[in-house]
Scaffold this motif. Sequence first.
Motif, mmCIF file in Angstrom:
data_model
loop_
_atom_site.group_PDB
_atom_site.id
_atom_site.type_symbol
_atom_site.label_atom_id
_atom_site.label_comp_id
_atom_site.label_asym_id
_atom_site.label_seq_id
_atom_site.Cartn_x
_atom_site.Cartn_y
_atom_site.Cartn_z
ATOM 1 N N SER A 181 0.852 -1.192 0.000
ATOM 2 C CA SER A 181 0.000 0.000 0.000
ATOM 3 C C SER A 181 0.882 1.235 0.000
ATOM 4 O O SER A 181 2.011 1.206 0.509
ATOM 5 C CB SER A 181 -0.920 0.016 1.219
ATOM 6 N N ASN A 182 0.369 2.312 -0.590
ATOM 7 C CA ASN A 182 1.095 3.581 -0.547
ATOM 8 C C ASN A 182 0.906 4.300 0.784
ATOM 9 O O ASN A 182 1.534 5.326 1.025
ATOM 10 C CB ASN A 182 0.639 4.490 -1.690
ATOM 11 N N SER A 183 0.042 3.759 1.628
ATOM 12 C CA SER A 183 -0.216 4.344 2.945
ATOM 13 C C SER A 183 0.245 3.395 4.041
ATOM 14 O O SER A 183 -0.256 2.262 4.132
ATOM 15 C CB SER A 183 -1.708 4.652 3.122
ATOM 16 N N PRO A 184 1.187 3.799 4.884
ATOM 17 C CA PRO A 184 1.613 2.935 5.992
ATOM 18 C C PRO A 184 0.482 2.570 6.944
ATOM 19 O O PRO A 184 0.496 1.494 7.544
ATOM 20 C CB PRO A 184 2.683 3.772 6.705
ATOM 21 N N PHE A 194 5.488 -7.873 9.761
ATOM 22 C CA PHE A 194 6.570 -6.899 9.727
ATOM 23 C C PHE A 194 6.287 -5.905 8.597
ATOM 24 O O PHE A 194 5.953 -6.305 7.484
ATOM 25 C CB PHE A 194 7.914 -7.585 9.496
ATOM 26 N N VAL A 195 6.403 -4.619 8.928
ATOM 27 C CA VAL A 195 6.153 -3.561 7.945
ATOM 28 C C VAL A 195 7.493 -3.032 7.447
ATOM 29 O O VAL A 195 8.348 -2.630 8.240
ATOM 30 C CB VAL A 195 5.318 -2.416 8.556
ATOM 31 N N PHE A 196 7.667 -3.016 6.118
ATOM 32 C CA PHE A 196 8.912 -2.577 5.500
ATOM 33 C C PHE A 196 8.690 -1.294 4.694
ATOM 34 O O PHE A 196 7.621 -1.089 4.113
ATOM 35 C CB PHE A 196 9.457 -3.661 4.561
ATOM 36 N N ASP A 197 9.719 -0.451 4.664
ATOM 37 C CA ASP A 197 9.781 0.756 3.829
ATOM 38 C C ASP A 197 8.773 1.833 4.228
ATOM 39 O O ASP A 197 8.454 2.712 3.430
ATOM 40 C CB ASP A 197 9.579 0.412 2.348
ATOM 41 N N TRP A 253 6.914 7.847 4.846
ATOM 42 C CA TRP A 253 6.522 8.946 5.727
ATOM 43 C C TRP A 253 7.308 10.212 5.402
ATOM 44 O O TRP A 253 6.760 11.319 5.409
ATOM 45 C CB TRP A 253 6.771 8.564 7.193
ATOM 46 N N VAL A 254 8.597 10.053 5.106
ATOM 47 C CA VAL A 254 9.448 11.217 4.821
ATOM 48 C C VAL A 254 9.224 11.736 3.410
ATOM 49 O O VAL A 254 9.154 12.945 3.176
ATOM 50 C CB VAL A 254 10.934 10.849 5.034
ATOM 51 N N HIS A 255 9.114 10.814 2.430
ATOM 52 C CA HIS A 255 8.929 11.197 1.024
ATOM 53 C C HIS A 255 7.726 10.445 0.468
ATOM 54 O O HIS A 255 7.882 9.407 -0.201
ATOM 55 C CB HIS A 255 10.180 10.870 0.197
ATOM 56 N N PRO A 256 6.511 10.929 0.713
ATOM 57 C CA PRO A 256 5.308 10.203 0.269
ATOM 58 C C PRO A 256 5.256 9.972 -1.241
ATOM 59 O O PRO A 256 4.722 8.953 -1.692
ATOM 60 C CB PRO A 256 4.162 11.117 0.727
ATOM 61 N N PHE A 257 5.821 10.902 -2.032
ATOM 62 C CA PHE A 257 5.719 10.779 -3.481
ATOM 63 C C PHE A 257 6.661 9.713 -4.040
ATOM 64 O O PHE A 257 6.621 9.407 -5.234
ATOM 65 C CB PHE A 257 6.003 12.127 -4.146
ATOM 66 N N VAL A 264 5.387 5.008 -4.831
ATOM 67 C CA VAL A 264 5.229 4.184 -6.029
ATOM 68 C C VAL A 264 6.575 3.686 -6.529
ATOM 69 O O VAL A 264 6.720 2.532 -6.953
ATOM 70 C CB VAL A 264 4.497 4.976 -7.124
ATOM 71 N N ALA A 265 7.595 4.544 -6.451
ATOM 72 C CA ALA A 265 8.920 4.190 -6.976
ATOM 73 C C ALA A 265 9.543 3.013 -6.228
ATOM 74 O O ALA A 265 10.248 2.195 -6.823
ATOM 75 C CB ALA A 265 9.845 5.400 -6.908
ATOM 76 N N ILE A 266 9.267 2.904 -4.937
ATOM 77 C CA ILE A 266 9.864 1.818 -4.148
ATOM 78 C C ILE A 266 8.917 0.633 -4.002
ATOM 79 O O ILE A 266 9.207 -0.316 -3.279
ATOM 80 C CB ILE A 266 10.287 2.312 -2.754
ATOM 81 N N GLY A 267 7.775 0.703 -4.680
ATOM 82 C CA GLY A 267 6.836 -0.409 -4.602
ATOM 83 C C GLY A 267 5.896 -0.352 -3.426
ATOM 84 O O GLY A 267 5.271 -1.359 -3.082
ATOM 85 N N GLY A 268 5.781 0.821 -2.799
ATOM 86 C CA GLY A 268 4.865 0.989 -1.687
ATOM 87 C C GLY A 268 5.380 0.410 -0.381
ATOM 88 O O GLY A 268 6.473 -0.159 -0.315
ATOM 89 N N VAL A 269 4.589 0.560 0.658
ATOM 90 C CA VAL A 269 4.904 -0.031 1.955
ATOM 91 C C VAL A 269 4.501 -1.506 1.909
ATOM 92 O O VAL A 269 3.439 -1.844 1.401
ATOM 93 C CB VAL A 269 4.149 0.686 3.087
ATOM 94 N N LYS A 270 5.386 -2.368 2.402
ATOM 95 C CA LYS A 270 5.136 -3.806 2.320
ATOM 96 C C LYS A 270 4.823 -4.394 3.692
ATOM 97 O O LYS A 270 5.503 -4.082 4.667
ATOM 98 C CB LYS A 270 6.339 -4.550 1.736
#
Length: 250
Positions: A10-13, A31-34, A39-43, A46-52
């Motif tokens: 998800s793009n939202s933690p 476990f929540v990754f990324d 939180w620091v760079h919301p935009f 998408v580039a990092i594949g969202g929060v996992k």
Amino acid sequence: MIKLETLYRSNSPIDCHILKGRLECEGIDCFVFDENIVWVHPFRAVAIGGVKLKVPSNQLDLAKEILKQINEGYLFDENGKYEIAEILHSEYEMQMEVLRIKSEIRNNPALIDHPMEIKTSMLSRNDIDLIIDSETNFQILSNKKFEFTWKDFFFELFDFEGDVFRYLKNRPPEYYLDKEIVANYKSKNLFDFAEICPNCNSTNTRNGYAVDYKWDIWYLILSLFFLVPFPLIRKKIHCFDCGFDFKKQK
């Protein structure tokens, strides 16, 4: 060797943490990754594949089944499967019953000493005892009087570990919150007070400043006369389903 597998992105933690809490109730390690970089760079989400949200590989199948049931609107445990909407409605009715009893006690504090006079078909006697304890504490706080002394005031003022504002407020914030919630309690369903939209027959309506008809000639004249935008003066009932604005039906 047990590996961590990505169950959800998800793009939202916040989404991941809500699902994490649900899965942990079933004994699944999550476990929540990324999330920090999002939180620091919301935009950059998408580039990092969202929060996992990741789970151990040996728990992946159960986690997928729970996620599937949630997407279909169900929860399940060892006793069976439950519809989420039904559970929420049941919890809503339960909370409204608690508010009803609290409102009844505050209108008649003598019920604290006569709990058997409180009638309810939804709550157990243990639940009522908990409400009685809560209302007893509420009455104590209500009758609490603030006693000001310069000695205590200056002690809190110059004590670096003290809090002079907490000293001046002799009741905790939870007291005022609970007081407001019970004071605003209505025994009727909120939808009983809603106007029916003449366009789509929805009850998802609220009375307020009209969305599509805020401005008229009088608004412009008054704004030019006072040289500032005049407060909104046109009120209508707005339907949040179809967006229609209408006047109250007589």
